[in-house]
Design a protein around this motif. Structure first.
Motif, PDB file in Angstrom:
ATOM      1  N   SER A 160      37.331  30.310  42.693  1.00 34.45           N
ATOM      2  CA  SER A 160      36.643  30.480  43.959  1.00 34.45           C
ATOM      3  C   SER A 160      35.570  29.411  44.126  1.00 34.45           C
ATOM      4  O   SER A 160      35.479  28.449  43.356  1.00 34.45           O
ATOM      5  CB  SER A 160      36.030  31.885  44.024  1.00 34.45           C
ATOM      6  N   GLU A 176      36.721  34.845  50.806  1.00 35.72           N
ATOM      7  CA  GLU A 176      37.445  35.726  51.718  1.00 35.72           C
ATOM      8  C   GLU A 176      38.950  35.677  51.464  1.00 35.72           C
ATOM      9  O   GLU A 176      39.639  36.709  51.514  1.00 35.72           O
ATOM     10  CB  GLU A 176      37.139  35.324  53.163  1.00 35.72           C
ATOM     11  N   ASN A 179      39.792  37.493  48.065  1.00 36.70           N
ATOM     12  CA  ASN A 179      39.605  38.938  48.241  1.00 36.70           C
ATOM     13  C   ASN A 179      40.701  39.525  49.124  1.00 36.70           C
ATOM     14  O   ASN A 179      41.174  40.640  48.890  1.00 36.70           O
ATOM     15  CB  ASN A 179      38.230  39.230  48.846  1.00 36.70           C
ATOM     16  N   ASP A 180      41.122  38.767  50.140  1.00 38.78           N
ATOM     17  CA  ASP A 180      42.209  39.226  51.002  1.00 38.78           C
ATOM     18  C   ASP A 180      43.512  39.351  50.222  1.00 38.78           C
ATOM     19  O   ASP A 180      44.281  40.301  50.425  1.00 38.78           O
ATOM     20  CB  ASP A 180      42.388  38.258  52.171  1.00 38.78           C
ATOM     21  N   SER A 183      43.174  42.644  48.282  1.00 41.75           N
ATOM     22  CA  SER A 183      42.931  43.897  49.009  1.00 41.75           C
ATOM     23  C   SER A 183      43.833  44.119  50.206  1.00 41.75           C
ATOM     24  O   SER A 183      43.793  45.176  50.838  1.00 41.75           O
ATOM     25  CB  SER A 183      41.470  43.937  49.487  1.00 41.75           C
ATOM     26  N   ASP A 191      42.588  47.695  44.666  1.00 48.44           N
ATOM     27  CA  ASP A 191      41.834  46.993  43.629  1.00 48.44           C
ATOM     28  C   ASP A 191      42.706  46.746  42.406  1.00 48.44           C
ATOM     29  O   ASP A 191      42.390  47.188  41.297  1.00 48.44           O
ATOM     30  CB  ASP A 191      40.588  47.796  43.249  1.00 48.44           C
ATOM     31  N   ALA A 196      36.169  42.489  42.525  1.00 49.45           N
ATOM     32  CA  ALA A 196      36.066  41.900  43.853  1.00 49.45           C
ATOM     33  C   ALA A 196      35.075  40.739  43.770  1.00 49.45           C
ATOM     34  O   ALA A 196      34.079  40.800  43.046  1.00 49.45           O
ATOM     35  CB  ALA A 196      35.598  42.927  44.876  1.00 49.45           C
ATOM     36  N   SER A 199      30.178  37.918  47.864  1.00 45.89           N
ATOM     37  CA  SER A 199      29.849  36.977  48.949  1.00 45.89           C
ATOM     38  C   SER A 199      28.463  36.403  48.690  1.00 45.89           C
ATOM     39  O   SER A 199      27.467  36.790  49.306  1.00 45.89           O
ATOM     40  CB  SER A 199      29.913  37.682  50.310  1.00 45.89           C
ATOM     41  N   ALA A 236      31.607  37.842  40.445  1.00 48.55           N
ATOM     42  CA  ALA A 236      32.457  38.978  40.804  1.00 48.55           C
ATOM     43  C   ALA A 236      31.824  40.257  40.307  1.00 48.55           C
ATOM     44  O   ALA A 236      31.081  40.273  39.320  1.00 48.55           O
ATOM     45  CB  ALA A 236      33.853  38.818  40.200  1.00 48.55           C
TER      46      ALA A 236
END
Length: 485
Positions: A160, A176, A179-180, A183, A191, A196, A199, A236
């Motif tokens: 990331s 984003e 995470n998308d 999820s 999960d 996760a 941000s 995270a």
């Protein structure tokens, strides 16, 4: 054929009915995974695919191992220095290439991630997928491909960057996007990896490694990891209640436990997952002209190269080989005892009556088989065997499964069978599959899963059948095998 067992597994009796009469539909079963899982190949060379189809070179980024794509060898077939290949990840690629134990490819811009297709860059041809700071959302089909690849034994490396690092100005950043992926997918959106991505935009730090001398990522054949670095990155939040295998390896200064994990690992199905909260650590400072790059790979205040390379070896199932993913000689063998149940309960631990020669359900071969469920009452049956998986070997679990049921629903999983891998403490390392009354069909179907991700470990293979309180569902297993090579 429909069969039923008494609640206490005594004197089973046959129920004469047909699947057609009950109108049972196996298609579209929500809980079933792929019938025959594609194995993650553990043979040398270990095959790694770097993604460049999601704006990995947008803006000042240059997250590629070479400008020659899909094959970096087209730029230099025998690279010895990071500048022999062009890209901010060229040091990573060259280091792997020089071992002779890896085959590297890049998914070029304009391509799509697929799994089960015929393209040379299809995930079925690889052991590990690297997602180096993606800047374009994955499509629904791509997310399904990635998740199934991991579930069936693949390695996934997610890198990331800080929140707001939208390099192509499309409204999405790596936080984003990743995470998308976790999820909002069709395989498991609850999960699945146990974490996760936060941000956050952390300007600088030197996250420290936890103390764990046995961890193959922190103490692998490419060196010992002590610190990493953050040059605008994120962390995270871990959720071990959702996935007990999740583990933070390096933490932001002042953080520990479930918060502030800068580097984390997890498992999903029979695959492995790694997360890194910043792209700067794998940036080697060299790349295509016009990019502003940062040399985190060679930064002497951290051990980023060892972390990247050890993690790649671990993801590819190579961490037990002792040479950074090199070849290991394996003797082909079948490891399960009494694999066809013809010796009764020998080698297996099972609920009373599960291993049977009853004619109310047919054995696939021989006379004995394992029958979980089939009582029509609220009950749980188990079947398990403990086995040691040789280090560095490819391992494949297979069995034949027949499911029949008296349930008439076509949409609700009232009765289930879980296939899981546990460690010596009884902790679930991974759930390979969950079947249900929705998977009812005539005859036996072969199921196959890679266990290569647990090479070098002693694990327990466990089947757990759970029935509701009314109509019966029978999960019938025969002709198991655990093949290594």
């Amino acid at each position: 054929m429909l069969g039923s067992r008494s609640p206490h597994h005594r004197t089973p009796h046959r129920v004469t009915a047909t699947l057609a009469a009950l109108g049972l539909l196996a298609a579209g079963a929500a809980l079933q995974v792929t019938a025959t899982a594609t194995e993650a190949h553990a043979a040398t060379p270990h095959r790694v695919l770097f993604d460049n189809a999601h704006a990995e070179t947008a803006g000042n980024a240059d997250w590629i191992i070479s400008t020659s794509q899909p094959d970096p060898l087209g730029q230099d077939a025998t690279p010895s220095a990071e500048t022999d290949w062009t890209g901010a990840l060229s040091s990573w690629g060259v280091a792997l290439q020089k071992t002779g134990a890896y085959s590297l490819k890049t998914l070029p811009s304009g391509s799509s991630i697929t799994y089960g297709g015929t393209a040379a860059t299809d995930l079925s041809n690889f052991d590990t997928l690297v997602l180096p700071e993606p800047n374009v959302l994955y499509t629904s089909a791509e997310k399904t491909a990635i998740m199934n690849f991991v579930k069936n034994g693949g390695g996934l490396f997610m890198i990331s960057d800080h929140t707001g690092a939208d390099r192509n100005n499309d409204g999405e950043d790596a936080v984003e996007i990743l995470n998308d992926l976790m999820s909002n997918n069709s395989v498991d959106s609850t999960d699945p990896f146990g974490f996760a991505i936060d941000s956050l935009s952390i300007s600088s730090d030197h996250p420290s490694a936890i103390s764990d001398s046995a961890d193959p990522v922190l103490h692998g054949s490419f060196g010992t990891v002590t610190k990493s670095l953050i040059a605008s990155g994120t962390t995270a939040t871990l959720k071990p209640a959702d996935n007990s295998s999740v583990k933070g390896l390096l933490y932001r200064t002042g953080y520990s436990g479930t918060t502030g994990a800068f580097f984390a690992t997890s498992t999903f199905g029979s695959g492995r997952v790694a997360f890194w909260g910043d792209s700067s650590p794998v940036d080697d400072g060299t790349g295509q002209s016009g990019n502003t790059l940062y040399d985190g790979w060679n930064d002497t205040s951290a051990t980023n190269a060892a972390l990247a390379l050890n993690a790649t070896a671990w993801l590819a199932g190579a961490s037990g080989s002792g040479d950074g993913g090199g070849s290991t000689t394996c003797t082909a063998a079948q490891l399960l005892g009494n694999s066809g149940f013809e010796s009764g309960s020998a080698a297996w631990s099972a609920t009373s009556g599960v291993i049977t020669s009853s004619t109310a359900e047919p054995a696939r071969t021989g006379s004995y088989y394992a029958w979980l469920g089939g009582t029509g009452t609220a009950t749980t049956d188990t079947l398990s065997q403990t086995v040691t998986l040789p280090s560095g070997c490819a391992a494949t679990l297979s069995f034949y499964l027949h499911v029949d049921t008296a349930e008439t629903t076509t949409g609700t999983a009232y009765d289930t069978l879980k296939v899981q891998v546990l460690n010596g403490s009884g902790t679930v390392l991974g759930t390979l599959a969950t079947y249900s009354n929705l998977n009812a069909a005539s005859g036996y179907t072969r199921r196959s899963f890679s266990l290569s991700g647990w090479a070098g470990q002693t694990v327990t293979l466990k089947f757990t059948g759970t029935e509701g309180s009314k109509l019966q569902t029978s999960f019938v297993i025969d002709d198991t095998a655990l093949d290594v090579a």
